[in-house]
Enzyme design. Structure first.
Site, short mmCIF file in Angstrom:
data_model
loop_
_atom_site.label_atom_id
_atom_site.label_comp_id
_atom_site.label_asym_id
_atom_site.label_seq_id
_atom_site.Cartn_x
_atom_site.Cartn_y
_atom_site.Cartn_z
N ARG A 120 -8.02 -0.26 -13.58
CA ARG A 120 -8.94 -0.21 -14.78
C ARG A 120 -10.31 -0.30 -14.16
O ARG A 120 -11.31 0.30 -14.45
CB ARG A 120 -8.81 -1.37 -15.61
CG ARG A 120 -10.10 -1.60 -16.45
CD ARG A 120 -10.07 -2.42 -18.04
NE ARG A 120 -8.83 -3.18 -17.83
CZ ARG A 120 -7.69 -3.10 -18.63
NH1 ARG A 120 -7.64 -1.83 -19.27
NH2 ARG A 120 -6.82 -3.91 -18.64
N TYR A 121 -10.58 -1.28 -13.19
CA TYR A 121 -11.74 -1.32 -12.23
C TYR A 121 -11.92 -0.31 -11.17
O TYR A 121 -10.69 -0.06 -10.48
CB TYR A 121 -12.14 -2.87 -12.01
CG TYR A 121 -12.16 -3.80 -13.19
CD1 TYR A 121 -13.53 -3.83 -13.86
CD2 TYR A 121 -11.21 -4.44 -13.26
CE1 TYR A 121 -13.34 -4.56 -15.09
CE2 TYR A 121 -11.11 -5.37 -14.49
CZ TYR A 121 -12.09 -5.37 -15.37
OH TYR A 121 -12.20 -6.33 -16.17
N ARG A 124 -10.69 -2.35 -7.75
CA ARG A 124 -9.59 -3.21 -7.51
C ARG A 124 -8.27 -2.79 -8.65
O ARG A 124 -8.48 -2.38 -9.46
CB ARG A 124 -9.86 -4.49 -7.97
CG ARG A 124 -10.69 -4.77 -9.10
CD ARG A 124 -11.60 -6.13 -8.87
NE ARG A 124 -12.12 -6.44 -10.03
CZ ARG A 124 -13.34 -6.03 -10.59
NH1 ARG A 124 -13.89 -4.78 -9.89
NH2 ARG A 124 -13.82 -6.59 -11.76
N CYS A 133 8.89 -15.28 -15.46
CA CYS A 133 8.06 -16.65 -15.01
C CYS A 133 8.94 -17.76 -15.17
O CYS A 133 10.11 -17.67 -15.33
CB CYS A 133 6.77 -16.91 -16.23
SG CYS A 133 5.53 -15.55 -16.09
N CYS A 137 4.45 -19.17 -21.48
CA CYS A 137 3.35 -19.65 -22.40
C CYS A 137 3.53 -19.00 -23.38
O CYS A 137 3.49 -17.61 -23.68
CB CYS A 137 2.12 -19.45 -21.72
SG CYS A 137 1.96 -19.72 -19.77
N CYS A 140 1.21 -15.75 -24.24
CA CYS A 140 1.29 -14.95 -22.96
C CYS A 140 0.67 -13.71 -23.50
O CYS A 140 1.01 -12.93 -24.54
CB CYS A 140 2.43 -14.74 -22.36
SG CYS A 140 2.61 -13.37 -21.10
N ARG A 142 1.05 -10.86 -21.73
CA ARG A 142 2.18 -9.62 -21.61
C ARG A 142 3.17 -10.12 -22.20
O ARG A 142 4.26 -9.48 -21.47
CB ARG A 142 2.11 -9.54 -20.13
CG ARG A 142 1.02 -8.91 -19.28
CD ARG A 142 1.01 -8.10 -18.32
NE ARG A 142 -0.50 -8.20 -17.52
CZ ARG A 142 -0.92 -8.97 -16.82
NH1 ARG A 142 -0.44 -9.93 -16.33
NH2 ARG A 142 -2.25 -8.64 -16.51
N ASP A 301 -6.54 -12.92 -26.00
CA ASP A 301 -6.51 -11.55 -26.38
C ASP A 301 -5.90 -11.61 -27.68
O ASP A 301 -5.06 -12.49 -27.99
CB ASP A 301 -5.51 -11.12 -24.96
CG ASP A 301 -6.17 -10.97 -23.82
OD1 ASP A 301 -7.51 -11.01 -23.94
OD2 ASP A 301 -5.60 -11.36 -22.73
N ASP A 338 -11.88 -10.14 -22.86
CA ASP A 338 -11.13 -9.00 -22.25
C ASP A 338 -11.39 -8.10 -23.24
O ASP A 338 -10.67 -8.15 -24.41
CB ASP A 338 -9.63 -9.18 -21.76
CG ASP A 338 -9.68 -8.55 -20.43
OD1 ASP A 338 -10.01 -7.48 -20.03
OD2 ASP A 338 -8.79 -9.11 -19.59
N LYS A 345 -13.32 -7.16 -18.51
CA LYS A 345 -13.76 -8.41 -18.91
C LYS A 345 -15.40 -8.35 -19.10
O LYS A 345 -16.12 -7.77 -18.49
CB LYS A 345 -13.48 -9.45 -17.73
CG LYS A 345 -12.04 -9.69 -17.52
CD LYS A 345 -11.83 -10.60 -16.43
CE LYS A 345 -10.44 -10.66 -16.01
NZ LYS A 345 -9.69 -9.64 -15.62
#
Ligand SMILES: *Cc1c(COP(=O)(O)O)cnc(C)c1O
Length: 392
Positions: A120-121, A124, A133, A137, A140, A142, A301, A338, A345
């Protein structure tokens, strides 16, 4: 609500698993094999509320249920509003879709040139190396792919990802994430780090991981040796509440730190968990004491089934205002949102400037007192203490 410490300074112990030999308890493989993943297992330890029962029944279609025994011990079984419980036990809110919520709220799939890479950037990339995981969470970002409860069938292609990075000289920063990269075996992780280190234009390598928090046993001396060998490897960890800061976690952060891994923390602002200035202050103070620099505080998000966690942005700004000036500057994370759809961000900052013109800027300090700072330019005359004035 005001936060007060209701546990010993650095909570530690085997809790519900006293009968397990210490050497098994200390094994990360044992912790993973003995995770709590079903309603029946949960009900051996606690009474679920109707809200939680509805959430647990739906988890299989949204995001799997899994909690390591180590982290489960941090849940207060008598408190349905326990901040650890809210993060780990599904609730009915997960079954609902509110306005503006999306499966892929950050538009990651559109920015993915090869499976597992999000570019996206300009300089990076995010490199998703697994969809698993140690624990899940409930908020999450994702959820669409993590744990594969939604049959996304994510298959990271390490070779394709590495070749993409090799052939894009503008990529100077690689962020390994997932899922949690520290679930990979030492051998796989070492292979990835070794390959990335061979790429001359990759200057900066970091890992995003909640494993230290869920499974501090994973931070073995062998793993730390790998970080030493391929360092500097930076790490972004993820604590949301001071109660997560245990003696075991503190020791794991020490092992990482002494292996030369700089540590930053990313928190998500979550309703009922940490949307309170006292809780946030206790958290960031604990982080500093554990050698971790607070990095980001994320506005939630807009993922589907996440509205019960959402906090008003004005409350987030109030929390930052309650920190700035009132505590150590190193303790203050950057609050960010975001941008929905994939804009990246964006910082959210309290406004201290009241007015600004060619002559002066007027602002308030952390105590609300007003100050004026004169600007150069109105008359063109430099300020008397500027270098030019001193030379004359
Ligand atoms: C958050 C993020 C990064 C890293 O951003 P930093 O501000 O450098 O921490 C990189 N790529 C994607 C897609 C991200 O979401």
């Amino acid at each position: 609500m005001s936060y007060s410490e209701d546990r010993s300074e650095w909570y530690e112990g085997q809790g519900h698993w006293q009968h397990v030999p210490a050497e098994q308890w200390q094994s990360w493989i044992w912790q993973l094999k003995n995770r709590i993943t079903t309603r029946e297992q949960l009900e051996q330890f606690m009474t679920l509320t109707p809200d939680e029962k509805a959430g647990v029944a739906f988890a299989g279609q949204k995001l799997s249920l899994a909690i390591t025994p180590y982290f489960f011990n941090l849940i207060d079984r008598d408190d349905p509003n326990c901040p650890i419980r809210l993060q780990m036990i599904p609730r009915e809110g997960e079954t609902k879709v509110s306005a503006g919520e999306m499966l892929d709220s950050l538009g990651e799939d559109e920015h993915s040139p090869v499976p597992g890479i999000v570019h996206r950037y300009p300089d990076r990339v995010l490199f998703l190396v697994t969809d698993r995981c140690a624990a899940y969470c409930r908020y999450c970002t994702r959820s669409r792919l993590v744990s594969n409860a939604q049959d996304y069938n994510f298959h990271p292609e390490y070779e394709q990802g590495l070749r993409y990075i090799e052939s894009h000289p503008e990529v100077r920063d690689v962020l390994l994430s997932g899922g949690d990269p520290l679930l990979l075996s030492d051998r796989k992780l070492e292979h990835l780090l070794a390959r990335l280190r061979e790429i001359p234009h990759v200057e900066f390598i970091r890992i995003g991981s909640r494993i230290p928090v869920f499974l501090p046993q994973r931070i073995t001396p062998e793993l730390c040796d790998i970080f030493k060998r391929y360092g500097p490897i930076w790490m972004s960890v993820h604590l949301n509440h001071p109660r997560e800061a245990t003696a075991e976690l503190k020791a794991a952060f020490e092992r990482l730190s002494f292996a030369g891994v700089p540590l930053g923390n990313q928190s998500v602002l979550l309703a009922g968990v940490n949307d309170d200035p006292d809780v946030m202050k206790a958290l960031v103070h604990r982080l500093l004491r554990m050698r971790v620099r607070p990095y980001y505080l994320y506005q939630m998000d807009l993922i589907t089934g996440g509205s019960h966690f959402k906090v008003d942005v004005r409350k987030g700004l109030d929390i930052i205002r309650a920190l700035r000036g009132h505590t150590t500057g190193y303790a203050i994370p950057q609050y960010v949102v975001d941008a929905p759809g994939g804009g990246g961000k964006v910082p959210l900052n309290p406004d201290y400037v009241e007015s600004i013109n060619d002559e002066e800027v007027v602002f308030r300090n952390f105590e609300g007192k007003q100050f004026r700072y004169p600007l150069v330019g109105a008359t063109g005359a430099p300020l008397s203490n500027s270098p030019e004035a001193l030379v004359e």
